[in-house]
Design a protein around this motif. Sequence first.
Motif, PDB file in Angstrom:
ATOM      1  N   LEU A  14       1.527  -1.466 -11.495  1.00 41.59           N
ATOM      2  CA  LEU A  14       2.417  -1.208 -10.364  1.00 41.59           C
ATOM      3  C   LEU A  14       2.973   0.207 -10.467  1.00 41.59           C
ATOM      4  N   LEU A  15       3.114   0.856  -9.325  1.00 40.54           N
ATOM      5  CA  LEU A  15       3.616   2.226  -9.278  1.00 40.54           C
ATOM      6  C   LEU A  15       5.071   2.313  -9.729  1.00 40.54           C
ATOM      7  N   CYS A  16       5.381   3.412 -10.374  1.00 39.68           N
ATOM      8  CA  CYS A  16       6.769   3.712 -10.732  1.00 39.68           C
ATOM      9  C   CYS A  16       7.527   4.012  -9.440  1.00 39.68           C
ATOM     10  N   GLN A  17       8.603   3.294  -9.196  1.00 42.17           N
ATOM     11  CA  GLN A  17       9.374   3.468  -7.975  1.00 42.17           C
ATOM     12  C   GLN A  17      10.162   4.782  -7.968  1.00 42.17           C
ATOM     13  N   ASP A  18      10.339   5.391  -9.148  1.00 43.98           N
ATOM     14  CA  ASP A  18      11.097   6.644  -9.231  1.00 43.98           C
ATOM     15  C   ASP A  18      10.275   7.858  -8.822  1.00 43.98           C
ATOM     16  N   CYS A  19       8.952   7.806  -9.028  1.00 49.63           N
ATOM     17  CA  CYS A  19       8.171   9.033  -8.796  1.00 49.63           C
ATOM     18  C   CYS A  19       6.975   8.883  -7.861  1.00 49.63           C
ATOM     19  N   LYS A  20       6.701   7.686  -7.354  1.00 48.48           N
ATOM     20  CA  LYS A  20       5.527   7.540  -6.484  1.00 48.48           C
ATOM     21  C   LYS A  20       5.671   8.444  -5.266  1.00 48.48           C
ATOM     22  N   GLN A  21       4.538   8.944  -4.806  1.00 46.91           N
ATOM     23  CA  GLN A  21       4.516   9.848  -3.660  1.00 46.91           C
ATOM     24  C   GLN A  21       3.529   9.319  -2.622  1.00 46.91           C
ATOM     25  N   PRO A  22       3.778   9.601  -1.343  1.00 45.44           N
ATOM     26  CA  PRO A  22       2.812   9.168  -0.321  1.00 45.44           C
ATOM     27  C   PRO A  22       1.429   9.756  -0.602  1.00 45.44           C
ATOM     28  N   ASP A  23       0.416   8.952  -0.422  1.00 42.02           N
ATOM     29  CA  ASP A  23      -0.968   9.393  -0.598  1.00 42.02           C
ATOM     30  C   ASP A  23      -1.436   9.949   0.737  1.00 42.02           C
ATOM     31  N   THR A  24      -1.528  11.254   0.821  1.00 37.85           N
ATOM     32  CA  THR A  24      -1.932  11.915   2.065  1.00 37.85           C
ATOM     33  C   THR A  24      -3.340  12.489   1.972  1.00 37.85           C
ATOM     34  N   THR A  25      -4.092  12.071   0.973  1.00 44.42           N
ATOM     35  CA  THR A  25      -5.436  12.604   0.789  1.00 44.42           C
ATOM     36  C   THR A  25      -6.384  12.056   1.863  1.00 44.42           C
ATOM     37  N   ASP A  26      -7.441  12.800   2.122  1.00 43.97           N
ATOM     38  CA  ASP A  26      -8.465  12.333   3.053  1.00 43.97           C
ATOM     39  C   ASP A  26      -9.103  11.053   2.531  1.00 43.97           C
ATOM     40  N   PHE A  27      -9.295  10.992   1.206  1.00 46.15           N
ATOM     41  CA  PHE A  27      -9.882   9.794   0.611  1.00 46.15           C
ATOM     42  C   PHE A  27      -9.014   8.574   0.902  1.00 46.15           C
ATOM     43  N   GLY A  28      -7.699   8.730   0.782  1.00 49.86           N
ATOM     44  CA  GLY A  28      -6.776   7.634   1.057  1.00 49.86           C
ATOM     45  C   GLY A  28      -6.889   7.142   2.488  1.00 49.86           C
ATOM     46  N   LYS A  29      -6.953   8.079   3.437  1.00 48.79           N
ATOM     47  CA  LYS A  29      -7.084   7.709   4.854  1.00 48.79           C
ATOM     48  C   LYS A  29      -8.421   7.013   5.109  1.00 48.79           C
ATOM     49  N   GLN A  30      -9.491   7.541   4.520  1.00 52.97           N
ATOM     50  CA  GLN A  30     -10.815   6.940   4.705  1.00 52.97           C
ATOM     51  C   GLN A  30     -10.876   5.554   4.071  1.00 52.97           C
ATOM     52  N   PHE A  31     -10.230   5.410   2.922  1.00 55.93           N
ATOM     53  CA  PHE A  31     -10.215   4.122   2.225  1.00 55.93           C
ATOM     54  C   PHE A  31      -9.571   3.060   3.103  1.00 55.93           C
ATOM     55  N   ILE A  32      -8.426   3.381   3.681  1.00 49.73           N
ATOM     56  CA  ILE A  32      -7.717   2.436   4.541  1.00 49.73           C
ATOM     57  C   ILE A  32      -8.556   2.093   5.762  1.00 49.73           C
ATOM     58  N   ASP A  33      -9.219   3.085   6.337  1.00 45.41           N
ATOM     59  CA  ASP A  33     -10.057   2.848   7.517  1.00 45.41           C
ATOM     60  C   ASP A  33     -11.248   1.942   7.214  1.00 45.41           C
ATOM     61  N   ARG A  34     -11.702   1.913   5.968  1.00 40.71           N
ATOM     62  CA  ARG A  34     -12.866   1.099   5.587  1.00 40.71           C
ATOM     63  C   ARG A  34     -12.488  -0.318   5.154  1.00 40.71           C
ATOM     64  N   LEU A  35     -11.217  -0.607   5.063  1.00 42.32           N
ATOM     65  CA  LEU A  35     -10.800  -1.952   4.658  1.00 42.32           C
ATOM     66  C   LEU A  35     -11.157  -2.966   5.746  1.00 42.32           C
ATOM     67  N   PRO A  36     -11.486  -4.194   5.349  1.00 45.53           N
ATOM     68  CA  PRO A  36     -11.775  -5.231   6.350  1.00 45.53           C
ATOM     69  C   PRO A  36     -10.569  -5.414   7.270  1.00 45.53           C
ATOM     70  N   PRO A  37     -10.785  -5.369   8.587  1.00 45.52           N
ATOM     71  CA  PRO A  37      -9.670  -5.491   9.540  1.00 45.52           C
ATOM     72  C   PRO A  37      -8.813  -6.733   9.314  1.00 45.52           C
ATOM     73  N   ALA A  38      -9.434  -7.834   8.909  1.00 48.94           N
ATOM     74  CA  ALA A  38      -8.667  -9.064   8.680  1.00 48.94           C
ATOM     75  C   ALA A  38      -7.656  -8.878   7.558  1.00 48.94           C
ATOM     76  N   PHE A  39      -7.997  -8.073   6.547  1.00 51.81           N
ATOM     77  CA  PHE A  39      -7.089  -7.850   5.432  1.00 51.81           C
ATOM     78  C   PHE A  39      -5.908  -6.978   5.844  1.00 51.81           C
ATOM     79  N   VAL A  40      -6.167  -6.019   6.720  1.00 50.96           N
ATOM     80  CA  VAL A  40      -5.122  -5.097   7.152  1.00 50.96           C
ATOM     81  C   VAL A  40      -4.241  -5.750   8.216  1.00 50.96           C
ATOM     82  N   ALA A  41      -4.796  -6.711   8.965  1.00 57.33           N
ATOM     83  CA  ALA A  41      -4.077  -7.354  10.065  1.00 57.33           C
ATOM     84  C   ALA A  41      -2.781  -8.010   9.624  1.00 57.33           C
TER      85      ALA A  41
END
Length: 172
Positions: free
Chosen positions: A59-86
């Motif tokens: 689990l991420l450290c709540q004190d230092c985690k940062q938003p993931d703004t990478t292209d890979f992060g955006k592409q990863f989310i777009d490739r997730l099964p829609p039912a899982f994201v729904a």
Amino acid sequence: GSDVVLSQCLEYAAQHLLLGAFDFREVFEILAYCLDCQIKPSALVSQVYTLLAQHTVHLLCQDCKQPDTTDFGKQFIDRLPPAFVAAHQAKSEIFASVGCPACHGTGYSQRIILFEVLKMEPWLKEMLLTHTPLADIRRTASEKGFVAIEQKSIDLLLTGKTSIEQILSIVV
């Protein structure tokens, strides 16, 4: 071969408690392996009580985690099964690990274990004995409330509790 050993283990399990450890990502891979090893469905339904898969996630450290703004992060989310994201009405913000004194520079605060449990219930026994395809068994399990490790890991990602790198080996 390994199929003979597995058959012997299942026979032994009929009279004794046996905990088998397989290195598979999910319970349906375990089931597929048993069937590929020519384990008779009748042996599975009479000698296996539960299939269990597990995976450790940091689990991420709540004190230092940062938003993931990478292209890979955006592409990863777009490739997730829609039912899982729904399940997450709006696409939640995902986060990446950074590292700070609170987490000793790791970016993570703790580990948890995600479990996947498939009990040998009457509906599953019937499906195995009638040689129902695994895809249909998986769908029926989901309809009956089975939650896959993959879904659990995506939920952790979309709620900002873990990073993509932690679930990458689970979500393929």
